[in-house]
Enzyme design. Structure first.
Site, PDB file in Angstrom:
ATOM      1  NE  ARG A 286     -11.510 -30.533 -66.297  1.00 39.73           N
ATOM      2  CZ  ARG A 286     -10.496 -31.283 -65.864  1.00 39.73           C
ATOM      3  NH1 ARG A 286      -9.478 -30.720 -65.253  1.00 39.73           N
ATOM      4  NH2 ARG A 286     -10.499 -32.579 -66.028  1.00 39.73           N
TER       5      ARG A 286
ATOM      6  CB  CYS B  44      -9.716 -40.122 -69.046  1.00 42.15           C
ATOM      7  SG  CYS B  44      -9.609 -38.322 -68.947  1.00 42.15           S
TER       8      CYS B  44
ATOM      9  CG  HIS C 115     -14.665 -40.340 -69.019  1.00 39.27           C
ATOM     10  ND1 HIS C 115     -13.960 -41.083 -68.112  1.00 39.27           N
ATOM     11  CD2 HIS C 115     -13.980 -39.190 -69.168  1.00 39.27           C
ATOM     12  CE1 HIS C 115     -12.896 -40.400 -67.715  1.00 39.27           C
ATOM     13  NE2 HIS C 115     -12.871 -39.252 -68.346  1.00 39.27           N
TER      14      HIS C 115
END
Ligand code: GLN
Length: 251
Positions: free
Chosen positions: A127, A93, A194
């Site tokens: 997002r 990320c 993640h």
């Protein structure tokens, strides 16, 4: 064998338990009789291209990225040399974004990157959050899935010819449009996933260890012995199913 890991900016880039990736590498190395030696590499610390067999950069928010970006950009030549010489890399990320040419935030500020991966990232107004399932082919003809969780404002655009880590089956991926996720260059892998990533994707943990061992020995990467991985398989199954049911939808 000793596998020397350089963990970049562990005090800044460490959200979503991304440190757990190191714990998985350590345990899976130990179960095969290898020792993982982890060195933290922070702002102002020198980085020698030959000092590590694997470099690791975790994820972080824009605020943390801003604090380390100039230093990471300065380490760019050493990181590029290391990868040319066969060092393995895992970047997640925020770390993945900053291993490209750079990241332009919502406020227009530009964070320079290490220029390892041929990509650029621009923050969008929304997002991209959700579970992800990928189809990867790191070795020609050998397709393997990866499951994880993404949460990023950055849209990462790969240059023509840059190799993605995988194709998005469910989720947004690099930019919510291209159908690509992550980037791969030699033994270096960058991704938005993640979770942490490696506990539920043990094949990638072993691939990274094999590449790092290849660097440590100067020989072809070995094939590590199989482990039972019952819990890991179950964790993958649950994550992949979540991605199918509620992963982000690409445009
Ligand atoms: N700050 C970056 C973004 O939102 C990376 C976030 C992260 O590492 N999860 O795009």
């Amino acid at each position: 064998m000793r596998i020397r890991v350089g963990h970049l900016y562990p005090d800044y880039l460490n959200i979503y338990a991304d440190r757990g990736n190191i714990a998985v590498l350590d345990r899976r190395a130990a179960l095969r009789g290898h020792e993982l030696v982890v060195e933290a590499v922070g702002v102002g610390d020198p980085l020698e291209p030959e000092a590590h067999d694997l470099l690791y950069v975790g994820g972080g928010q824009d605020r943390e990225q801003l604090l380390i970006a100039p230093d990471l950009a300065g380490k760019g030549p050493a990181i590029r040399t290391a990868v040319e010489d066969g060092v393995a890399v895992l970047a997640v990320c925020g770390g993945y974004q900053l291993l490209g040419r750079g990241y332009r935030g919502r406020d227009g500020s530009f964070m320079p990157g290490a220029e390892l991966f041929a990509h650029e990232t621009v923050a969008g107004s929304t997002r991209m959050i959700g579970d992800v399932l990928l189809d990867c082919e790191l070795e020609p003809g050998l397709r393997r899935p990866l499951a994880g969780f993404e949460n990023h404002a950055g849209r990462t655009l790969l240059d023509d010819g840059a190799e993605p880590l995988g194709r998005v089956v469910h989720g947004f991926g690099n930019d919510g449009r291209s159908g690509f996720e992550g980037c791969r260059l030699g033994r270096a892998v960058g991704t938005y996933l993640h979770g942490p990533l490696l506990p539920r994707n043990p094949w990638l943990a072993d691939w990274l260890l094999e590449q790092a061992l290849g660097h440590a020995t100067g020989e072809q990467p070995p094939t590590l012995a199989e482990l039972p991985d019952e819990l890991e398989r179950e964790a993958f199954r649950v994550a992949a199913e979540r991605a199918r049911v509620r992963g982000g939808r690409r445009k």
